[in-house]
Write a protein that holds these residues in place. Structure first.
Motif, short mmCIF file in Angstrom:
data_model
loop_
_atom_site.label_atom_id
_atom_site.label_comp_id
_atom_site.label_asym_id
_atom_site.label_seq_id
_atom_site.Cartn_x
_atom_site.Cartn_y
_atom_site.Cartn_z
N VAL A 247 0.84 -1.21 0.00
CA VAL A 247 0.00 0.00 0.00
C VAL A 247 0.87 1.25 0.00
O VAL A 247 0.63 2.21 -0.74
CB VAL A 247 -0.96 -0.02 1.20
CG1 VAL A 247 -1.59 1.36 1.41
CG2 VAL A 247 -2.04 -1.07 1.01
N ASP A 248 1.92 1.25 0.82
CA ASP A 248 2.81 2.41 0.88
C ASP A 248 3.50 2.65 -0.45
O ASP A 248 3.66 3.79 -0.90
CB ASP A 248 3.86 2.21 1.98
CG ASP A 248 3.26 2.26 3.38
OD1 ASP A 248 2.13 2.78 3.51
OD2 ASP A 248 3.91 1.78 4.32
N ARG B 66 1.05 4.25 -2.90
CA ARG B 66 0.75 5.65 -2.61
C ARG B 66 1.92 6.58 -2.98
O ARG B 66 1.75 7.79 -3.05
CB ARG B 66 0.39 5.80 -1.13
CG ARG B 66 -0.99 5.20 -0.83
CD ARG B 66 -1.53 5.61 0.50
NE ARG B 66 -2.95 5.26 0.61
CZ ARG B 66 -3.49 4.58 1.62
NH1 ARG B 66 -2.73 4.20 2.64
NH2 ARG B 66 -4.77 4.31 1.63
N GLU B 67 3.09 5.97 -3.20
CA GLU B 67 4.24 6.76 -3.65
C GLU B 67 4.35 6.79 -5.17
O GLU B 67 5.25 7.43 -5.72
CB GLU B 67 5.52 6.16 -3.06
CG GLU B 67 5.62 6.28 -1.54
CD GLU B 67 6.79 5.51 -0.97
OE1 GLU B 67 7.56 4.92 -1.78
OE2 GLU B 67 6.94 5.49 0.26
N SER C 143 -4.67 10.49 -7.42
CA SER C 143 -4.98 9.99 -6.08
C SER C 143 -6.19 9.06 -6.07
O SER C 143 -6.23 8.07 -5.34
CB SER C 143 -5.21 11.15 -5.12
OG SER C 143 -6.27 11.97 -5.57
N ILE D 245 -5.08 5.67 -7.40
CA ILE D 245 -4.23 5.01 -6.41
C ILE D 245 -5.08 4.40 -5.30
O ILE D 245 -4.85 3.26 -4.88
CB ILE D 245 -3.20 6.00 -5.84
CG1 ILE D 245 -2.13 6.30 -6.89
CG2 ILE D 245 -2.55 5.42 -4.57
CD1 ILE D 245 -1.12 7.35 -6.48
N GLU D 246 -6.09 5.14 -4.82
CA GLU D 246 -6.92 4.62 -3.74
C GLU D 246 -7.74 3.42 -4.20
O GLU D 246 -8.00 2.48 -3.42
CB GLU D 246 -7.83 5.71 -3.20
CG GLU D 246 -7.10 6.78 -2.40
CD GLU D 246 -6.21 6.19 -1.31
OE1 GLU D 246 -6.70 5.34 -0.54
OE2 GLU D 246 -5.03 6.58 -1.23
N VAL E 230 -5.27 0.62 -4.11
CA VAL E 230 -5.03 0.24 -2.71
C VAL E 230 -6.17 -0.62 -2.20
O VAL E 230 -5.96 -1.65 -1.55
CB VAL E 230 -4.87 1.51 -1.83
CG1 VAL E 230 -4.99 1.15 -0.35
CG2 VAL E 230 -3.53 2.18 -2.10
#
Length: 256
Positions: A59-60, A63-64, A70, A73-74, A77
């Motif tokens: 997940v990290d 998010r990078e 965004s 990305i979510e 995730v």
């Protein structure tokens, strides 16, 4: 050529033990096979599970990622958090394992857990002997189980690697595992992802050279003398050249 997937290493010189009851021992020497259980048959509900630390790591990293907005990305995730655990766990129906105890010495705990009667025994051997004795067409992985905090990232990615991870609750087992993926069953599934609902055998017998496997036999610390002598006779009958010792766990030694 099989794909090389690394698992936690186990030196060939490492001493390992298999604590057994009499029927289990006779099954090995009569069949010349070891029983590999499907990992769903183990008591630990976290078998072939991905630690939460690994999910957090993925997940990290997402998010990078600079190439997506965004919202995208979510969504990615959410898919990872929902699908990755079930995707890994679905393979538990196809991964089979045979377990040994790593120890230079006998274990009172293992006698009590895995040999419930006075007519119990233990095979002592080495990782190298086990590796050499196994006779299988499967891509067999042999390694030491790692006991980690489930919030910690393991860095593993392949389902069979997760067969070598357990929580600290099981650290007393000091387990070595021989594992493989049953690809014959996996090929019956339509698609690239394992189907958890597909019925697979609860276990399989895998061929083993018993004379190569067994270094020594220890009889239970509370076994009667006749049982000790009977094990010697059985080994003679099957032409297995292995030393038979009576467990000294409860025997006081003057040199201790």
């Amino acid at each position: 050529m099989s794909e090389e997937i690394p698992v936690p290493p186990a030196p060939d010189s490492r001493t390992i033990w298999r604590y057994l009851n009499m029927p289990q021992f006779l099954s090995i020497i009569e069949r010349e096979k070891l029983w590999f259980s499907r990992t769903t048959e183990y008591d630990d509900p976290y078998e072939i599970s991905i630690p939460s630390g690994d999910i957090s790591r993925y997940v990290d990293l997402m998010r990078e990622e600079p190439d997506f907005d965004s919202e995208t990305i979510e969504q990615m995730v959410g898919a990872v958090e929902d699908l990755m655990p079930s995707g890994i766990e679905s393979f538990s129906n196809y991964i089979y394992a045979n377990s040994w105890h790593i120890n230079e010495n006998e274990s009172d705990a293992m006698w009590k857990i895995y040999s419930h009667t006075h007519e119990g025994l233990a095979i002592q051997t080495t990782v190298g002997n086990l590796r050499e004795a196994l006779n299988s067409e499967y891509d067999m992985k042999i390694g030491e189980v790692q006991y980690i905090d489930w919030n910690q990232a393991s860095g593993f990615v392949m389902p069979i690697q997760f067969a070598f991870l357990k929580r600290p609750d099981f650290a007393h087992e000091r387990e070595l595992r021989a594992c493989y993926v049953n690809r014959e069953e996996l090929e019956k599934v339509d698609g690239a992802v394992a189907d958890y609902d597909h019925e697979t055998p609860i276990g399989e017998y895998i061929g083993v050279s018993v004379p190569k496997l067994i270094d020594k036999i220890y009889t239970s610390p509370k076994s009667p003398n006749w049982f000790h002598e009977m094990i010697k006779m059985i080994l003679d009958t099957y032409d297995i050249d292995a030393e038979v010792r009576k467990s000294g766990v409860y025997k006081k030694s003057h040199s201790a």
